[in-house]
Design an enzyme around this catalytic site. Structure first.
Site, short mmCIF file in Angstrom:
data_model
loop_
_atom_site.label_atom_id
_atom_site.label_comp_id
_atom_site.label_asym_id
_atom_site.label_seq_id
_atom_site.Cartn_x
_atom_site.Cartn_y
_atom_site.Cartn_z
N HIS A 38 0.84 -1.32 -0.08
CA HIS A 38 0.01 -0.08 -0.13
C HIS A 38 0.88 1.28 -0.07
O HIS A 38 0.44 2.32 0.10
CB HIS A 38 -0.81 -0.09 1.43
CG HIS A 38 -1.83 -1.32 1.18
ND1 HIS A 38 -1.42 -2.30 1.95
CD2 HIS A 38 -2.97 -1.39 0.67
CE1 HIS A 38 -2.59 -3.47 1.63
NE2 HIS A 38 -3.52 -2.75 1.01
N ARG A 72 -4.63 16.18 5.76
CA ARG A 72 -3.74 16.65 6.98
C ARG A 72 -2.48 16.30 6.81
O ARG A 72 -1.32 17.34 7.39
CB ARG A 72 -4.54 16.09 8.25
CG ARG A 72 -4.24 17.04 9.69
CD ARG A 72 -4.69 16.56 10.84
NE ARG A 72 -5.84 17.01 10.90
CZ ARG A 72 -6.94 16.22 11.50
NH1 ARG A 72 -6.68 15.29 12.23
NH2 ARG A 72 -8.15 16.71 11.50
N ARG A 127 0.52 9.08 16.57
CA ARG A 127 -0.57 9.29 15.59
C ARG A 127 -1.00 10.89 16.14
O ARG A 127 -0.79 11.06 17.34
CB ARG A 127 -1.59 8.42 16.21
CG ARG A 127 -3.02 8.90 16.03
CD ARG A 127 -3.91 7.79 16.04
NE ARG A 127 -5.45 8.39 16.33
CZ ARG A 127 -6.24 9.28 15.61
NH1 ARG A 127 -5.69 9.40 14.58
NH2 ARG A 127 -7.12 9.54 16.40
N THR A 174 -8.13 13.51 15.79
CA THR A 174 -9.15 14.08 16.66
C THR A 174 -9.74 12.75 17.57
O THR A 174 -9.71 11.79 17.26
CB THR A 174 -10.22 14.64 15.85
OG1 THR A 174 -10.74 13.84 14.88
CG2 THR A 174 -9.66 15.80 15.23
N GLU A 177 -11.63 7.67 20.12
CA GLU A 177 -11.26 7.71 18.85
C GLU A 177 -11.18 6.60 18.21
O GLU A 177 -11.70 5.44 18.80
CB GLU A 177 -9.81 8.67 18.86
CG GLU A 177 -8.87 7.96 19.73
CD GLU A 177 -8.07 6.82 18.97
OE1 GLU A 177 -7.24 7.27 18.34
OE2 GLU A 177 -8.22 5.75 19.62
N MET A 178 -10.49 6.39 17.30
CA MET A 178 -10.51 5.02 16.66
C MET A 178 -9.26 4.41 16.03
O MET A 178 -9.26 3.52 15.14
CB MET A 178 -11.56 5.39 15.13
CG MET A 178 -12.98 5.73 15.47
SD MET A 178 -13.77 6.03 13.97
CE MET A 178 -14.28 4.45 13.66
N GLU A 179 -8.10 4.85 16.52
CA GLU A 179 -6.76 4.23 16.04
C GLU A 179 -5.82 3.81 17.17
O GLU A 179 -4.94 2.80 16.80
CB GLU A 179 -6.22 4.99 15.20
CG GLU A 179 -6.99 5.24 13.53
CD GLU A 179 -7.95 6.22 13.73
OE1 GLU A 179 -8.02 7.12 14.85
OE2 GLU A 179 -8.95 6.35 12.70
N ASP A 196 -14.93 17.11 19.38
CA ASP A 196 -16.33 17.05 19.96
C ASP A 196 -16.32 16.67 21.14
O ASP A 196 -15.39 16.13 21.70
CB ASP A 196 -17.27 16.60 18.85
CG ASP A 196 -16.72 15.05 18.49
OD1 ASP A 196 -15.47 14.85 17.71
OD2 ASP A 196 -17.23 14.13 19.35
N1 HPA Z 1 -15.99 8.91 18.16
C1 HPA Z 1 -15.26 8.19 17.69
N2 HPA Z 1 -14.01 8.79 16.96
C2 HPA Z 1 -14.02 10.25 17.13
C3 HPA Z 1 -14.89 10.98 17.64
C4 HPA Z 1 -16.17 10.34 18.24
O1 HPA Z 1 -17.06 10.84 18.58
N3 HPA Z 1 -14.58 12.27 17.63
C5 HPA Z 1 -13.42 12.30 16.63
N4 HPA Z 1 -13.04 10.97 16.64
#
Ligand code: HPA
Length: 235
Positions: free
Chosen positions: A4, A24, A87, A90, A179-181, A204
């Site tokens: 990749h 980004r 990393r 957000t 978050e997700m990572e 947020d």
């Molecule tokens: N959930 C998951 N990942 C995110 C969020 C969230 O509310 N905000 C920024 N990344």
């Protein structure tokens, strides 16, 4: 070249900043690096190598979620010899004291993902940041006067979930943000004996009426980039 990433051996520095969004990565290359050269455009997952204050560093997008960051982190570590991975991304606050635009240094990451459990079904493997990077990042952010929280985050597979209430409950147990990572990155760093850290900007909140715009999310949030780059080059 790996599956990749189309870079040649030596095109990627051994220190890398990893935003989720490839645009980004471009923003960081254009605004923070000197002599940045693009080394990847497969799937538009832009990656650049340049210099920051005279040190060779790279920056590359990872996409969203643990399967995506795992593909890039695996290849960066095993095919290109990357040793320090930070990393920058957000996260959503799970704590009323953690506000938008503030930083969270992810000391540890809980997860709903089965990626790690698949490899260690009988164990809850602890996903932790590299302490040296964490310690440096904390002091750099403090010295720059940035409002910074250190603690655990929750790495989830689903951004849109019917179980957000459960995530919010984890906030009551001290987890700072979702978050997700991070969990997958920390796991791969442990597996391959390299250093990793997650530096998140709160975009947020799941527990307060606070938000940021898409434009802000794409091109601002420069505090985490500064802390990430300064941490990568700190001796
Ligand atoms: N959930 C998951 N990942 C995110 C969020 C969230 O509310 N905000 C920024 N990344």
């Amino acid at each position: 070249m790996s599956i990749h990433i189309e870079a040649k051996p030596g095109d990627i520095a051994d220190k890398i900043l990893l935003p989720g969004d490839p645009l980004r990565a471009k923003f960081i290359a254009e605004n923070f690096l000197e002599d940045a050269v693009c080394f990847n455009n497969i799937r538009g997952m832009l990656g650049y190598t340049g210099t920051y204050k005279g040190h060779r560093v790279s920056v590359m997008g990872t996409g969203m979620g643990m399967p995506s960051i795992s593909i890039y982190a695996n290849e960066l570590i095993t095919s290109y010899g990357v040793k320090k991975l930070i990393r920058v991304g957000t996260a959503g606050s799970l704590n009323k004291d953690v506000h938008v635009r503030e930083l969270v240094l992810a000391q540890a990451a809980a997860t709903t993902s089965s990626m790690i459990k698949n490899e260690w079904p009988l164990y809850d493997f602890p996903q932790i940041a590299d302490f040296t990077l964490l310690d440096k990042a904390y002091h750099i952010a403090q010295d720059l006067g940035m409002k910074t929280h250190v603690g655990s985050v929750l790495s989830v597979d689903a951004f849109y979930s019917d179980f957000a209430d459960k995530n919010i409950q984890l906030g009551q147990l001290g987890v700072k943000a979702v978050e997700m990572e991070a969990a997958a990155l920390y796991y791969l760093a442990a597996k391959h004996g390299v250093q990793a850290l997650g530096i998140m900007t709160i975009s947020d909140s799941l527990v307060a009426d606070e938000d940021t715009t898409a434009q802000e999310r794409q091109t601002t949030f420069t505090d985490m980039m500064t802390v990430g780059l300064e941490t990568l080059i700190a001796e």
